[in-house]
Design an enzyme around this catalytic site. Structure first.
Site, PDB file in Angstrom:
ATOM      1  N   HIS A  17      -6.118   2.205  -4.452  1.00 44.41           N
ATOM      2  CA  HIS A  17      -5.129   3.290  -4.332  1.00 44.41           C
ATOM      3  C   HIS A  17      -5.787   4.559  -3.782  1.00 44.41           C
ATOM      4  O   HIS A  17      -5.231   5.248  -2.947  1.00 44.41           O
ATOM      5  CB  HIS A  17      -4.537   3.640  -5.709  1.00 44.41           C
ATOM      6  CG  HIS A  17      -3.754   2.555  -6.363  1.00 44.41           C
ATOM      7  ND1 HIS A  17      -3.974   2.162  -7.665  1.00 44.41           N
ATOM      8  CD2 HIS A  17      -2.729   1.783  -5.902  1.00 44.41           C
ATOM      9  CE1 HIS A  17      -3.122   1.201  -7.984  1.00 44.41           C
ATOM     10  NE2 HIS A  17      -2.361   0.951  -6.927  1.00 44.41           N
ATOM     11  N   LYS A  41       8.735  -3.678 -15.838  1.00 45.82           N
ATOM     12  CA  LYS A  41       7.312  -3.924 -16.103  1.00 45.82           C
ATOM     13  C   LYS A  41       6.931  -3.338 -17.451  1.00 45.82           C
ATOM     14  O   LYS A  41       7.475  -2.326 -17.861  1.00 45.82           O
ATOM     15  CB  LYS A  41       6.463  -3.257 -15.016  1.00 45.82           C
ATOM     16  CG  LYS A  41       6.438  -4.028 -13.721  1.00 45.82           C
ATOM     17  CD  LYS A  41       5.371  -3.482 -12.784  1.00 45.82           C
ATOM     18  CE  LYS A  41       5.316  -4.272 -11.487  1.00 45.82           C
ATOM     19  NZ  LYS A  41       4.373  -3.697 -10.527  1.00 45.82           N
ATOM     20  N   ARG A  90      -2.521  -5.445   1.447  1.00 42.55           N
ATOM     21  CA  ARG A  90      -3.777  -6.172   1.210  1.00 42.55           C
ATOM     22  C   ARG A  90      -3.690  -7.527   1.900  1.00 42.55           C
ATOM     23  O   ARG A  90      -3.749  -7.620   3.111  1.00 42.55           O
ATOM     24  CB  ARG A  90      -4.019  -6.316  -0.303  1.00 42.55           C
ATOM     25  CG  ARG A  90      -4.396  -5.010  -0.977  1.00 42.55           C
ATOM     26  CD  ARG A  90      -4.216  -5.072  -2.456  1.00 42.55           C
ATOM     27  NE  ARG A  90      -2.838  -5.402  -2.791  1.00 42.55           N
ATOM     28  CZ  ARG A  90      -2.331  -5.361  -4.004  1.00 42.55           C
ATOM     29  NH1 ARG A  90      -3.086  -5.023  -5.028  1.00 42.55           N
ATOM     30  NH2 ARG A  90      -1.064  -5.655  -4.216  1.00 42.55           N
ATOM     31  N   SER A 128      -4.067  -3.409  -9.715  1.00 38.62           N
ATOM     32  CA  SER A 128      -4.051  -2.949 -11.113  1.00 38.62           C
ATOM     33  C   SER A 128      -3.938  -4.150 -12.056  1.00 38.62           C
ATOM     34  O   SER A 128      -4.567  -4.166 -13.115  1.00 38.62           O
ATOM     35  CB  SER A 128      -2.875  -2.000 -11.353  1.00 38.62           C
ATOM     36  OG  SER A 128      -3.008  -0.857 -10.558  1.00 38.62           O
TER      37      SER A 128
END
Ligand code: PNS
Length: 165
Positions: A17, A41, A90, A128
């Site tokens: 990040h 979440k 990514r 994360s």
């Protein structure tokens, strides 16, 4: 003035990040790093704590504001006068979901452009969730998160064993 948004859960902030924030902040005059409250979440950290960690990573940075939002990202973007949403990309696995979200956001707000920044190669694996898994299983996070974030994660695990991620 060109305003951008970099949204995410940031539960917690990683070096991946940090890399995207540094690079995105060079492309706009004002960057809002916006922590999303995602009801689907189960986070490790509450939103104010996630913002504090982000702020600590970026002490002294001039054009980055750390904030949070509820509801639709494009509504928040319009409120802030943003014309760009930054997303980090990514591996291929990110692409499908990000593509879907970018198209949905364009449908909702064609005036807001999504810009993808390709991850720096050393962070291509990093997320994360991965960091939370590693720390939950007793691993170290050198090179993945700042040392103070690792400490906070380890404290969290010590105090709240058994929580899902
Ligand atoms: O770090 P994350 O969890 O991958 O971030 C996902 C996030 C917060 C960027 C995404 O879930 C989001 O934009 N949430 C806001 C709700 C919204 O606008 N949904 C419609 C977009 S398709």
């Amino acid at each position: 003035m060109r305003v951008g948004i970099y949204p995410g859960s940031f539960d917690p902030v990683t070096y991946g990040h940090r890399d995207i924030i540094q690079r995105a902040s060079r492309l706009v005059d004002q960057l809002y790093v916006a922590v999303a409250s995602n009801p689907y979440k189960q986070p490790f950290f509450e939103i104010p704590e996630r913002i504090q960690m982000l702020e600590k990573c970026f002490e002294g940075t001039r054009n980055v504001i750390f904030d949070h939002f509820n509801g639709l990202l494009v509504t928040y973007a319009k409120e802030k006068g943003a014309t760009v949403i930054f997303k980090g990309l990514r591996a291929f696995s990110d692409f499908e979901n990000e593509f879907r979200m970018a198209l949905a956001n364009r449908e909702l707000a064609p005036e807001v452009e999504t810009v993808f920044l390709m991850t720096s190669h050393q962070y291509a694996y990093l997320s994360s969730s991965l960091v939370k898994e590693i720390v939950s299983l007793g691993g170290n996070l050198k090179g993945m998160v700042p040392p103070f974030v690792e400490k906070k994660l380890k404290n969290y695990i010590k105090n709240r064993r058994g929580k899902k991620f």
